[in-house]
Design a protein around this motif. Structure first.
Motif, PDB file in Angstrom:
ATOM      1  N   GLN A 112       0.863  -1.179   0.000  1.00 20.77           N
ATOM      2  CA  GLN A 112       0.000   0.000   0.000  1.00 20.77           C
ATOM      3  C   GLN A 112       0.898   1.228   0.000  1.00 20.77           C
ATOM      4  OE1 GLN A 112      -3.381  -0.229  -0.044  1.00 20.77           O
ATOM      5  NE2 GLN A 112      -3.346  -2.446   0.108  1.00 20.77           N
ATOM      6  N   SER A 113       0.307   2.354  -0.323  1.00 20.80           N
ATOM      7  CA  SER A 113       1.041   3.620  -0.246  1.00 20.80           C
ATOM      8  C   SER A 113       0.328   4.506   0.764  1.00 20.80           C
ATOM      9  CB  SER A 113       1.058   4.286  -1.622  1.00 20.80           C
ATOM     10  OG  SER A 113       1.797   5.470  -1.568  1.00 20.80           O
ATOM     11  N   PRO A 114       1.064   4.967   1.778  1.00 21.29           N
ATOM     12  CA  PRO A 114       2.476   4.745   2.066  1.00 21.29           C
ATOM     13  C   PRO A 114       2.716   3.319   2.576  1.00 21.29           C
ATOM     14  CG  PRO A 114       1.492   5.997   3.852  1.00 21.29           C
ATOM     15  CD  PRO A 114       0.433   5.829   2.787  1.00 21.29           C
ATOM     16  N   ILE A 115       3.978   2.925   2.606  1.00 23.72           N
ATOM     17  CA  ILE A 115       4.360   1.550   2.962  1.00 23.72           C
ATOM     18  C   ILE A 115       3.835   1.142   4.338  1.00 23.72           C
ATOM     19  CG2 ILE A 115       6.634   2.153   3.909  1.00 23.72           C
ATOM     20  CD1 ILE A 115       6.544  -0.849   1.780  1.00 23.72           C
ATOM     21  N   GLU A 116       3.671   2.101   5.240  1.00 24.73           N
ATOM     22  CA  GLU A 116       3.187   1.796   6.592  1.00 24.73           C
ATOM     23  C   GLU A 116       1.784   1.195   6.585  1.00 24.73           C
ATOM     24  OE1 GLU A 116       6.403   4.726   6.787  1.00 24.73           O
ATOM     25  OE2 GLU A 116       4.520   4.764   5.698  1.00 24.73           O
ATOM     26  N   LYS A 117       1.031   1.396   5.518  1.00 22.31           N
ATOM     27  CA  LYS A 117      -0.322   0.834   5.412  1.00 22.31           C
ATOM     28  C   LYS A 117      -0.323  -0.568   4.814  1.00 22.31           C
ATOM     29  CE  LYS A 117      -2.814   5.165   5.246  1.00 22.31           C
ATOM     30  NZ  LYS A 117      -3.888   5.914   4.602  1.00 22.31           N
ATOM     31  N   SER A 118       0.834  -1.067   4.394  1.00 23.33           N
ATOM     32  CA  SER A 118       0.943  -2.410   3.836  1.00 23.33           C
ATOM     33  C   SER A 118       0.641  -3.445   4.913  1.00 23.33           C
ATOM     34  CB  SER A 118       2.345  -2.642   3.271  1.00 23.33           C
ATOM     35  OG  SER A 118       2.610  -1.742   2.222  1.00 23.33           O
ATOM     36  N   THR A 119       0.130  -4.607   4.476  1.00 17.58           N
ATOM     37  CA  THR A 119      -0.200  -5.658   5.430  1.00 17.58           C
ATOM     38  C   THR A 119       0.533  -6.949   5.079  1.00 17.58           C
ATOM     39  OG1 THR A 119      -2.158  -6.304   4.161  1.00 17.58           O
ATOM     40  CG2 THR A 119      -2.484  -4.720   5.957  1.00 17.58           C
ATOM     41  N   ILE A 120       0.722  -7.784   6.090  1.00 21.24           N
ATOM     42  CA  ILE A 120       1.448  -9.039   5.948  1.00 21.24           C
ATOM     43  C   ILE A 120       0.560 -10.171   6.447  1.00 21.24           C
ATOM     44  CG2 ILE A 120       3.517 -10.322   6.632  1.00 21.24           C
ATOM     45  CD1 ILE A 120       4.681  -7.470   7.334  1.00 21.24           C
ATOM     46  N   ASN A 121       0.560 -11.276   5.702  1.00 18.42           N
ATOM     47  CA  ASN A 121      -0.193 -12.466   6.085  1.00 18.42           C
ATOM     48  C   ASN A 121       0.760 -13.421   6.804  1.00 18.42           C
ATOM     49  OD1 ASN A 121      -1.529 -14.890   6.293  1.00 18.42           O
ATOM     50  ND2 ASN A 121      -2.415 -14.793   4.246  1.00 18.42           N
ATOM     51  N   PHE A 122       0.697 -13.419   8.137  1.00 19.91           N
ATOM     52  CA  PHE A 122       1.533 -14.319   8.935  1.00 19.91           C
ATOM     53  C   PHE A 122       0.884 -15.688   9.126  1.00 19.91           C
ATOM     54  CE2 PHE A 122       3.248 -10.194  10.478  1.00 19.91           C
ATOM     55  CZ  PHE A 122       4.579 -10.413  10.179  1.00 19.91           C
ATOM     56  N   VAL A 123      -0.402 -15.824   8.774  1.00 22.86           N
ATOM     57  CA  VAL A 123      -1.140 -17.061   8.982  1.00 22.86           C
ATOM     58  C   VAL A 123      -0.832 -18.099   7.902  1.00 22.86           C
ATOM     59  CG1 VAL A 123      -3.475 -18.053   9.106  1.00 22.86           C
ATOM     60  CG2 VAL A 123      -2.977 -15.892  10.237  1.00 22.86           C
ATOM     61  N   ALA A 124      -0.447 -17.639   6.701  1.00 21.75           N
ATOM     62  CA  ALA A 124      -0.246 -18.566   5.580  1.00 21.75           C
ATOM     63  C   ALA A 124       1.147 -18.377   4.967  1.00 21.75           C
ATOM     64  CB  ALA A 124      -1.334 -18.360   4.531  1.00 21.75           C
ATOM     65  N   PRO A 125       2.192 -18.798   5.693  1.00 20.07           N
ATOM     66  CA  PRO A 125       3.552 -18.636   5.164  1.00 20.07           C
ATOM     67  C   PRO A 125       3.819 -19.540   3.966  1.00 20.07           C
ATOM     68  CG  PRO A 125       3.589 -19.971   7.148  1.00 20.07           C
ATOM     69  CD  PRO A 125       2.179 -19.469   6.996  1.00 20.07           C
ATOM     70  N   LEU A 126       4.788 -19.111   3.169  1.00 15.33           N
ATOM     71  CA  LEU A 126       5.276 -19.909   2.047  1.00 15.33           C
ATOM     72  C   LEU A 126       6.587 -20.553   2.476  1.00 15.33           C
ATOM     73  CD1 LEU A 126       4.647 -17.325  -0.791  1.00 15.33           C
ATOM     74  CD2 LEU A 126       3.259 -19.315  -0.233  1.00 15.33           C
ATOM     75  N   VAL A 127       6.702 -21.844   2.239  1.00 18.06           N
ATOM     76  CA  VAL A 127       7.900 -22.608   2.592  1.00 18.06           C
ATOM     77  C   VAL A 127       8.562 -23.038   1.285  1.00 18.06           C
ATOM     78  CG1 VAL A 127       8.793 -24.648   3.778  1.00 18.06           C
ATOM     79  CG2 VAL A 127       6.821 -23.411   4.722  1.00 18.06           C
ATOM     80  N   PHE A 128       9.845 -22.713   1.148  1.00 16.22           N
ATOM     81  CA  PHE A 128      10.617 -23.059  -0.041  1.00 16.22           C
ATOM     82  C   PHE A 128      11.750 -23.997   0.360  1.00 16.22           C
ATOM     83  CE2 PHE A 128       8.859 -18.855  -0.670  1.00 16.22           C
ATOM     84  CZ  PHE A 128       8.414 -18.869  -1.980  1.00 16.22           C
ATOM     85  N   ASN A 129      11.836 -25.150  -0.292  1.00 18.94           N
ATOM     86  CA  ASN A 129      12.963 -26.056  -0.110  1.00 18.94           C
ATOM     87  C   ASN A 129      13.906 -25.797  -1.289  1.00 18.94           C
ATOM     88  OD1 ASN A 129      14.791 -28.142   0.109  1.00 18.94           O
ATOM     89  ND2 ASN A 129      13.250 -29.700   0.586  1.00 18.94           N
ATOM     90  N   THR A 130      15.017 -25.103  -1.018  1.00 23.46           N
ATOM     91  CA  THR A 130      15.917 -24.724  -2.115  1.00 23.46           C
ATOM     92  C   THR A 130      16.771 -25.893  -2.596  1.00 23.46           C
ATOM     93  OG1 THR A 130      17.635 -23.922  -0.597  1.00 23.46           O
ATOM     94  CG2 THR A 130      16.000 -22.311  -1.351  1.00 23.46           C
TER      95      THR A 130
END
Length: 129
Positions: free
Chosen positions: A79-97
């Motif tokens: 979002q603009s400004p960045i302080e209004k951006s939100t993060i989804n901590f409930v559904a993380p993405l897991v990457f096996n490199t």
């Protein structure tokens, strides 16, 4: 680096391959290979204490061992400004490199994780220094 989805992303069940691109030490870009969505990802460990258990069934599906090199990122809605951006901590993405496999999981047993946590909750103000 391209990753095969071992479980579909919520709402994007037809996407099977995505490419992860580094922006900087905190942010990544995740784009569908071909037609499909793209996301801005954030490293949750740069913001807060963050831990959860990866279910045994997902560990088996993604061939995760104690020695596996994993990346954990969360989807961020910019979002603009960045302080209004939100993060989804409930559904993380897991990457096996190690084998280029990824999956999104739902962490449903944590009351301290929000589905749309404002990033402003984790930014240090000038007074905090």
């Amino acid at each position: 680096m391209q990753f095969d989805l071992k479980l579909p992303l919520l709402g994007f069940e037809t996407v099977s391959k995505m490419e992860l691109q580094k922006i900087d030490d905190i942010f990544m870009r995740l784009e569908s290979v071909g037609e499909g969505p793209s996301f801005t990802l954030i490293n949750p460990f740069a913001l807060r204490e963050y831990s959860f258990d990866i279910p045994a069934s997902l560990q088996a599906l993604m061939e995760i061992t104690p020695e596996s090199n994993l990346l954990i990122y969360n989807i961020m809605i910019l979002q603009s400004p960045i302080e209004k951006s939100t993060i989804n901590f409930v559904a993380p993405l897991v990457f096996n490199t190690d084998n280029q496999m990824m999956a999104q999981i739902i962490v449903d047993n944590r009351m301290d994780f929000g589905i749309a946590d404002p990033i402003s909750n984790y930014l240090k103000g000038e007074a905090n220094g």
